[in-house]
Design a protein around this motif. Structure first.
Motif, short mmCIF file in Angstrom:
data_model
loop_
_atom_site.label_atom_id
_atom_site.label_comp_id
_atom_site.label_asym_id
_atom_site.label_seq_id
_atom_site.Cartn_x
_atom_site.Cartn_y
_atom_site.Cartn_z
N GLU A 438 1.32 -0.83 0.30
CA GLU A 438 -0.23 -0.60 0.24
C GLU A 438 0.62 1.27 0.08
O GLU A 438 0.20 2.02 -0.78
CB GLU A 438 -0.84 -0.12 1.14
N ALA A 439 1.34 1.10 0.60
CA ALA A 439 2.53 2.13 0.81
C ALA A 439 3.58 2.91 -1.13
O ALA A 439 3.17 3.97 -1.00
CB ALA A 439 3.69 1.62 2.28
N ILE A 440 2.96 1.34 -1.37
CA ILE A 440 3.91 1.80 -2.78
C ILE A 440 2.34 2.83 -3.74
O ILE A 440 2.72 3.48 -4.20
CB ILE A 440 5.14 0.87 -3.57
N ARG A 441 1.64 1.85 -4.06
CA ARG A 441 0.73 2.21 -4.23
C ARG A 441 -0.01 4.09 -3.99
O ARG A 441 0.27 5.18 -4.21
CB ARG A 441 -0.64 1.53 -4.46
N ARG A 442 0.38 4.11 -2.72
CA ARG A 442 -0.07 5.44 -2.11
C ARG A 442 1.37 6.10 -2.89
O ARG A 442 0.87 7.46 -2.54
CB ARG A 442 0.25 5.19 -0.21
N GLY A 443 2.68 5.94 -2.93
CA GLY A 443 3.98 6.62 -2.83
C GLY A 443 3.22 7.17 -5.19
O GLY A 443 3.47 8.30 -5.63
N ILE A 444 2.88 6.64 -5.60
CA ILE A 444 2.44 6.36 -6.87
C ILE A 444 1.76 7.52 -7.18
O ILE A 444 2.36 8.46 -7.94
CB ILE A 444 2.25 5.18 -7.53
N SER A 445 0.25 7.29 -6.37
CA SER A 445 -0.65 8.10 -6.97
C SER A 445 -0.30 9.44 -6.15
O SER A 445 -0.60 10.81 -7.17
CB SER A 445 -1.54 7.98 -5.24
#
Length: 612
Positions: A438-445
């Motif tokens: 989730e932390a990576i997906r949040r970073g992409i967002s």
């Protein structure tokens, strides 16, 4: 005193014939350190700040072969030559007309001349004996046109220490699929091509349910009765389904068995699970992929390109061959972070043979960061390649590489911007992206991402020889001592005695009993090869080049089930190699007599056929 980095005769040979810069007879690279410095200095040239710091960081990951950039980067960066730094390309759609066919042939020749390996999908070419709407001419079929590419490759890449690398793929529902499957049964046929069949989920379902399988071709390209049976298919180069005429039907299991028998007897074709490739493509919202680069680790759209690099795991094992042996995962993370930036810069530094390739590469900024030396690293850690503990460690390593690469690309996007084809919402909906923390997906967002794709596992055979003969890619060690034939600059073969990196550094002797972790490829059941590939696939957003070694006496029914297991295991493709009297082996073990290549040519992932 300078460290002897090139500590084997074959490493010295590979460097001198492939990567050492010599211009008009003047030696520019006096030693391998000069090569590393040339690469670092060239790739840092696109940085706008902290240039000296980044040059030093690039150099430090290259030093002692900790990170192995693709061979085109090593050979071309800073050379002053009009050569690509990207190893591999998929060429444009070949439409069924002479203008398109010979335009694509010319583009392939220019790409190969600039140093790139090439991939093609020949599915748009009409089946043999069919009649065209426009000219009324009788078609000769895709395989006949492939011979023209084969002759071009033989001519363009006829000298020097490299051979041309090409792959041809064909849909499993093309009416000429049987001719394609059996093409390499003829000695001397298509020597410069690797072959792969595009296998769909629908076909695998038809095989499983023992159904008839229609062989079809788009109606608009054929003459004939309007009332002929038609089906809708998503055809090569078409974003929407088109009406296709059913030419004939055959039992799906019969066709599957024919693919398997050809692979069993000639090592080709391989299979590409093309629906899975597209479903897991981070850019599925704008691309249709039907083929790959020559060794299969990079599925690409038309005119797509990718630059490759591998983390050399043997340099991150601390206290090897002891009970305290362990991997320095923090050092791997830091190396990956710098390597992502280095490979991203290569896109901006590289010339491109075609403008369409430049547009695709700069639009997606695909990179393929992987690993090499896995089998040797496992040996140094005391782990048996075929056991669950080794697969668990390999998963941990590839997960570390994958997640570190995504975090680095997010950080890079914050500094330099996301790749131009980035569509935040649609990208985040991608099936592979959804598997990331989730932390990576949040970073992409929040910040975007610099590169559409980040991980791939290449065969890395040539650069692994350069690094002291570490085991290549994720392959098991072939043999701990063997002979290897490689090309020299005049195009002739030289044979070298080669010793495996882990074997040599343990100070082992063939006369002493080795620990159980010293396992070679031929000692492993084929399913253990497949299990390793499947274990790493969840952390690879491109694909994995892996050859499953099969003993000559392996039962054909077991061979059939191996490919079905591969499909069920979630891999994106499968390639096997079974030595036969006609083909011989990929390499020459210490127990074999020196022999020439079989009449069917080099294996698809031999170093003479890599993009390295």
């Amino acid at each position: 005193m300078r460290k002897p980095y090139l500590d084997t005769p074959i490493a010295q040979h590979v460097w001198e014939t492939r990567y050492r810069l010599v211009v008009d007879g003047v030696v520019r690279d006096q030693n391998i350190e000069d090569t590393w410095r040339r690469v670092a200095k060239t790739l840092v040239s696109v940085e706008e700040r902290d240039t000296p710091d980044w040059e030093e960081r690039f150099y430090r990951i290259l030093e002692d072969f900790r990170f192995l950039p693709g061979g085109r980067i090593l050979a071309g960066a800073g050379s002053g030559r009009r050569v690509t730094l990207l190893n591999c390309f998929v060429m444009g759609v070949i439409d069924d007309c002479m203008e398109s066919i010979f335009d694509r042939l010319k583009e392939g020749a220019l790409t190969m001349q600039a140093g790139g390996g090439t991939g093609y999908d020949f599915s748009n070419l009409r089946p043999k004996n069919s009649v065209a709407h426009t000219s009324g001419r009788i078609a000769s079929g895709p395989v006949s046109f492939m011979r023209i590419w084969d002759a071009m490759c033989a001519t363009v890449m006829s000298t020097g220490a490299r051979r041309g690398a090409m792959i041809a793929s064909l849909r499993c529902d093309h009416p000429d699929i049987e001719d394609f499957i059996d093409a390499k049964r003829t000695p001397g046929e298509l020597l410069h091509f690797n072959l792969s069949v595009q296998v769909t989920d629908a076909f695998m379902k038809a095989v499983n349910q023992d159904e008839l399988w229609p062989l079809v071709f788009p109606v608009d390209s054929l003459e004939g009765e309007a009332e002929s049976e038609t089906v809708m298919r998503h055809w090569t180069g078409q974003r929407e389904a088109v009406a296709c005429r059913v030419i004939r039907q055959i039992p799906a299991r019969t066709l599957w068995a024919r693919i398997m028998l050809a692979a069993y007897e000639t090592a080709e074709p391989g299979v590409l699970f093309v629906d899975r490739i597209n479903a897991l493509n981070n850019l599925a919202y704008r691309e249709q992929i039907t083929t790959t680069n020559p060794c299969g680790e990079i599925p690409l759209p038309p005119y797509g390109a990718c630059d490759l690099g591998s983390v050399n795991l043997t340099r991150f094992v601390l206290e090897p061959f002891t009970s305290r042996a362990h991997l320095d995962l923090d050092a791997i993370r830091e190396t990956v972070k710098v390597a992502v930036r280095l490979l991203d810069n290569a896109i901006d530094c590289s010339p491109f043979p075609l403008e369409a390739q430049a547009e695709q590469a700069r639009g997606s900024r695909r990179i393929g960061l992987g690993i090499t030396g896995l089998a040797d690293a496992l040996i140094m850690l005391g782990l048996h390649y075929g056991k669950a503990g080794a697969r668990h460690k390999a998963e941990q390593i590839m997960q570390t590489v994958c997640h570190s690469a995504y975090l680095a690309s997010i950080e890079l996007a914050g500094e330099k911007g996301s790749f131009p084809f980035f569509d935040r919402d649609r990208y985040l909906q991608g099936k592979f992206i959804q598997t990331l923390p989730e932390a990576i997906r949040r970073g992409i967002s929040e910040q975007g991402i610099r590169n559409s794709h980040l991980t791939a596992i290449a065969p890395s055979g040539t650069i692994s020889l350069l690094a002291g003969n570490v085991s290549s890619g994720i392959e098991p060690v072939f043999d701990f001592r063997h002979r290897r034939r490689v090309l020299n600059q005049s195009g002739d073969y030289e044979t070298f005695e080669v010793t495996d990196y882990a074997f040599r550094h343990r100070g082992a002797s063939m006369n002493q009993e080795l620990p159980a972790s010293f396992v070679d490829a031929r000692s492993l059941p084929p399913v253990d090869h497949l299990r390793m590939q499947a274990a790493l696939q969840p952390f690879v957003d491109n694909a994995i080049s892996k050859t499953i070694n099969v003993p000559e006496d392996y039962d054909f029914e077991d061979f059939l089930s191996l490919y079905e297991t591969a499909y069920q295991a979630g891999v994106k493709g499968c390639t096997t190699y079974r030595p036969t009297p006609l083909r011989g082996g990929i390499l020459l073990s210490g127990k074999q007599q020196d022999k020439e290549e079989g009449a069917l040519g080099a294996h698809c992932c031999s170093i003479e056929r890599e993009e390295d």
